[in-house]
Write a protein that holds these residues in place. Structure first.
Motif, short mmCIF file in Angstrom:
data_model
loop_
_atom_site.label_atom_id
_atom_site.label_comp_id
_atom_site.label_asym_id
_atom_site.label_seq_id
_atom_site.Cartn_x
_atom_site.Cartn_y
_atom_site.Cartn_z
N LEU A 188 0.79 -1.19 -0.09
CA LEU A 188 0.11 0.04 0.03
C LEU A 188 0.99 1.33 0.00
N LEU A 189 0.86 2.14 -1.10
CA LEU A 189 1.65 3.25 -1.14
C LEU A 189 1.11 4.50 -0.72
N GLY A 190 -0.03 4.55 -0.72
CA GLY A 190 -0.61 5.73 -0.48
C GLY A 190 -2.10 5.79 -1.14
N PHE A 191 -2.70 7.08 -1.12
CA PHE A 191 -4.16 7.10 -1.49
C PHE A 191 -4.02 8.13 -2.62
N LEU A 192 -5.22 8.40 -3.27
CA LEU A 192 -5.08 9.29 -4.43
C LEU A 192 -6.65 9.82 -4.31
N ASP A 193 -7.00 11.17 -4.25
CA ASP A 193 -8.24 11.89 -4.32
C ASP A 193 -8.00 13.00 -4.96
N ARG A 194 -9.04 13.93 -5.05
CA ARG A 194 -9.06 15.05 -5.94
C ARG A 194 -7.89 16.09 -5.56
N ASP A 195 -7.38 16.00 -4.41
CA ASP A 195 -6.22 16.87 -3.99
C ASP A 195 -4.99 16.26 -4.61
N GLY A 196 -4.88 15.09 -5.25
CA GLY A 196 -3.57 14.57 -5.56
C GLY A 196 -3.26 13.20 -4.92
N PHE A 197 -1.95 12.91 -5.02
CA PHE A 197 -1.30 11.58 -4.50
C PHE A 197 -0.96 11.91 -3.03
N HIS A 198 -1.22 10.98 -2.26
CA HIS A 198 -0.87 11.36 -0.71
C HIS A 198 0.01 10.08 -0.29
N PRO A 199 1.34 10.02 -0.36
CA PRO A 199 2.12 8.92 -0.29
C PRO A 199 2.44 8.60 1.24
N ALA A 200 2.56 7.26 1.62
CA ALA A 200 2.94 6.77 2.86
C ALA A 200 3.94 7.51 3.64
N VAL A 201 3.81 8.15 4.79
CA VAL A 201 4.90 8.68 5.37
C VAL A 201 5.65 7.90 6.41
N PRO A 202 6.84 8.36 6.71
CA PRO A 202 7.51 7.54 7.89
C PRO A 202 6.80 7.55 9.17
N PRO A 203 6.73 6.65 10.11
CA PRO A 203 7.49 5.27 9.93
C PRO A 203 6.58 4.32 9.14
N HIS A 204 5.75 4.36 8.20
CA HIS A 204 5.09 3.30 7.58
C HIS A 204 5.93 2.61 6.83
N PRO A 205 5.65 1.20 6.93
CA PRO A 205 6.80 0.41 6.23
C PRO A 205 7.08 0.68 4.64
N SER A 206 5.82 1.33 3.87
CA SER A 206 6.13 1.53 2.46
C SER A 206 6.19 3.13 2.06
N ALA A 207 6.96 3.61 3.10
CA ALA A 207 7.17 5.08 2.98
C ALA A 207 8.24 5.30 1.97
N PRO A 208 9.39 4.53 2.02
CA PRO A 208 10.43 4.79 0.98
C PRO A 208 10.14 4.50 -0.37
N ALA A 209 9.24 3.57 -0.61
CA ALA A 209 8.69 3.04 -1.87
C ALA A 209 7.70 4.24 -2.24
N ALA A 210 6.95 4.67 -1.26
CA ALA A 210 5.96 5.52 -1.66
C ALA A 210 6.53 6.99 -2.14
N ARG A 211 7.58 7.39 -1.26
CA ARG A 211 8.36 8.61 -1.75
C ARG A 211 8.84 8.52 -3.07
N ALA A 212 9.52 7.34 -3.54
CA ALA A 212 10.06 7.03 -4.93
C ALA A 212 9.15 7.20 -5.97
N LEU A 213 7.75 6.69 -5.60
CA LEU A 213 6.69 6.81 -6.59
C LEU A 213 6.17 8.10 -6.86
N SER A 214 6.07 8.90 -5.76
CA SER A 214 5.53 10.38 -5.73
C SER A 214 6.48 11.11 -6.66
N LEU A 215 7.74 10.92 -6.59
CA LEU A 215 8.57 11.63 -7.35
C LEU A 215 8.83 11.30 -8.90
N ALA A 216 8.58 9.98 -9.16
CA ALA A 216 8.62 9.68 -10.37
C ALA A 216 7.69 9.86 -11.22
N ALA A 217 6.04 9.63 -10.46
CA ALA A 217 4.90 9.38 -11.22
C ALA A 217 4.51 10.90 -11.64
#
Length: 412
Positions: free
Chosen positions: A63-92
Motif C-alpha cells: 500500500l503506497l498511499g491514496f489518491l483523491d481530488r487533491d492529488g497523491f498522498h504517499p505513505a509517510v515514515p514510519p509506515h513500512p511503505s514510506a521509502p517506496a511511496a516517496r520514490a513513486l511520488s517523485l517519479a510519477a
C-alpha cells in the motif's frame, strides 16, 4: 580485478532456475529492485514476466498511499511503505498532465497501479448515462482512451439513471478474465465494468483491453433476485456502498425498513446474486470489505457500543456474506480522544481517518487536523499513513502496487 571475478563467480554462475528460487525468497519488491541493479543477468531474470508473476503471487503488493481530488498522498515514515511511496511520488505524474488536455478528468478507481478516470461535465452539459473513460499508468505516463459505449448497447438500458445522479454505480477496474489471464502477457490486460440501472433492473457493460470493445455482459431484474413479495414492500432500493473483493463486486442496498442486502456480481461468470445481510448492527454504510485469504471475505466496522469506539474485524465463509457464518477475528481498541471513520478498503488493506473528538481543544495551525491510518489484514495493526489536511469532500482511492508493465502507447 581477477580476485573480484573469482569472488563473483559462485553466485553469477548459478543457473537461472536456482537464482529465481533465491530471488523469490526476498521479502519485498524494493529488495528485488536492488538485486536487479547488481548486473545485467540479474536484471534480465528479475524483469522476466513469468518470474514477476510468481513473485507477485508470493508477496502481497504494498500500500503506497491514496489518491483523491487533491492529488497523491504517499505513505509517510514510519509506515513500512514510506521509502517506496516517496520514490513513486517523485517519479510519477499524478497531475495526469499527459492525458488529453481538452478534458477535465476525475479518478474513479485504481487497480494494480493503474488509474481509471472519467471526463467531467462542462457547465450546462446534459447529464449522460455514460461518459468518456481513460485508463492510465501515471508512473510511465501512458494511457488508453476507451471508446464510448456503442449507441445500440446503451439503448438496451430502459429508462436509465444518469451516472452523475448515482455516485455508487461508477465504472470499476477489474482483472482480466480467466482466458485473458492465461495469455503470456496477462499483466498488460485489464477490464472495466460499468453498472447501469433503471429503477429495478441492472445492466453490466464490460470493456476488455484484449478486444478493445464494450459488450453487454449481464442484465438482471431485482424482482427476480428478491422475489415479488419483497419488491412490493419497497419504494426504491438505495445503493449505499460498493466493494470489490475475491473476484466479486458487492453493492450494498438499503432496503427500506428491512435493513440491507448485497447485490453481488461474480466478475468471472458475470452472474448476479443476492447475498445475506451483514450481522446485526452492521447493516448501514461505513463498512470496509477486504480479502481475508483463502477466498474468504473480511469486514471492518467501527462499533460504538459504549462511550469508547472499537474497530471490529470479522471473517465470513468462502465468499460468503451470511449472517450466520461471520466470526469475530479481532477487536481493536481506538483512542477515545479521536473520532474514527472508515474511508476506503481494497484487497487486504483498510483506510481509516481520525480527528479530534473535540476539535476546538488543542487546536494548532501547524499540526494536522486529520490523520489517516492503514490496517493490513495480515498484521491487524494501525499504521499512520498520512497526516496533513486534505479536502473534506475528497473520496480517497487506495494506491496499491506499482503498475505491472507498460500500457501500449497513448491512443486517442
Amino acid at each position: 580485478m581477477e580476485t573480484d571475478k573469482k569472488m563473483m563467480s559462485p553466485l553469477t554462475d548459478l543457473s537461472d532456475h536456482i537464482l529465481a528460487e533465491i530471488f523469490l525468497l526476498l521479502p519485498a519488491a524494493e529488495d528485488l529492485a536492488r538485486a536487479s541493479a547488481a548486473c545485467v543477468s540479474f536484471r534480465r531474470l528479475v524483469t522476466d514476466r513469468s518470474f514477476l508473476r510468481r513473485f507477485r503471487r508470493l508477496h502481497a503488493p504494498p500500500l503506497l498511499g491514496f489518491l483523491d481530488r487533491d492529488g497523491f498522498h504517499p505513505a509517510v515514515p514510519p509506515h513500512p511503505s514510506a521509502p517506496a511511496a516517496r520514490a513513486l511520488s517523485l517519479a510519477a505524474d499524478f497531475t495526469f498532465s499527459f492525458l488529453p488536455s481538452n478534458c477535465r478528468w476525475a479518478v474513479r478507481d485504481i487497480r494494480d497501479g493503474r488509474v481509471l478516470l472519467d471526463r467531467q461535465l462542462e457547465e450546462g452539459e446534459e447529464l449522460p448515462v455514460f461518459t468518456q473513460l481513460v485508463v492510465c499508468d501515471p508512473l510511465h505516463r501512458r494511457y488508453i482512451l476507451l471508446p464510448p459505449v456503442p449507441d445500440d448497447l446503451a439503448a438496451s438500458v430502459e429508462d436509465p439513471v444518469p451516472i452523475f445522479l448515482d455516485c455508487i454505480c461508477h465504472p470499476i477496474l477489474i482483472p482480466p478474465s480467466a482466458e485473458e489471464a492465461a495469455a503470456a502477457a496477462e499483466e498488460t490486460k485489464f477490464r472495466v465494468i460499468w453498472l447501469a440501472r433503471c429503477k429495478i433492473k441492472f445492466y453490466i457493460f464490460v470493456f476488455s483491453s484484449s478486444t478493445g470493445h464494450w459488450r453487454l455482459a449481464a442484465s438482471q431484474s431485482l424482482t427476480d433476485l428478491l422475489g415479488e413479495s419483497t419488491m412490493m414492500t419497497l419504494t426504491h432500493p438505495l445503493f449505499i456502498g460498493c466493494y470489490h473483493a475475491c473476484g466479486c463486486i458487492y453493492w450494498q442496498l438499503l432496503m427500506d425498513d428491512s435493513g440491507t442486502e448485497f447485490l453481488v456480481l461474480d466478475t468471472q461468470r458475470m452472474e448476479f446474486s443476492i447475498a445475506d445481510h451483514p450481522p446485526k448492527g452492521w447493516n448501514t454504510g461505513g463498512l470496509g470489505i477486504v480479502e481475508a485469504g483463502e477466498d474468504r471475505l473480511g469486514m471492518f466496522r467501527i462499533i460504538a457500543e459504549t462511550a469508547e469506539a472499537d474497530l471490529r474485524y470479522i471473517i465470513g465463509g468462502n465468499r460468503g456474506l451470511s449472517s450466520t457464518q461471520w466470526q469475530v477475528e479481532k477487536t481493536i481498541s481506538l483512542d477515545s480522544e479521536y473520532r474514527y471513520s472508515v474511508q476506503a478498503s481494497s484487497g487486504r488493506y483498510l483506510l481509516l481517518d481520525r480527528r479530534k473528538a473535540r476539535p476546538y481543544e488543542n487546536y494548532s495551525l501547524d499540526g494536522p487536523q486529520m490523520e489517516y491510518f492503514s490496517v493490513d489484514v495480515e498484521t491487524l495493526q494501525l499504521e499512520r499513513l498520512w497526516g496533513k489536511p486534505i479536502s473534506a469532500t475528497s473520496l480517497p482511492h487506495l494506491y496499491i502496487n506499482f503498475p505491472p508493465s507498460l500500457l501500449p502507447s497513448p491512443t486517442v
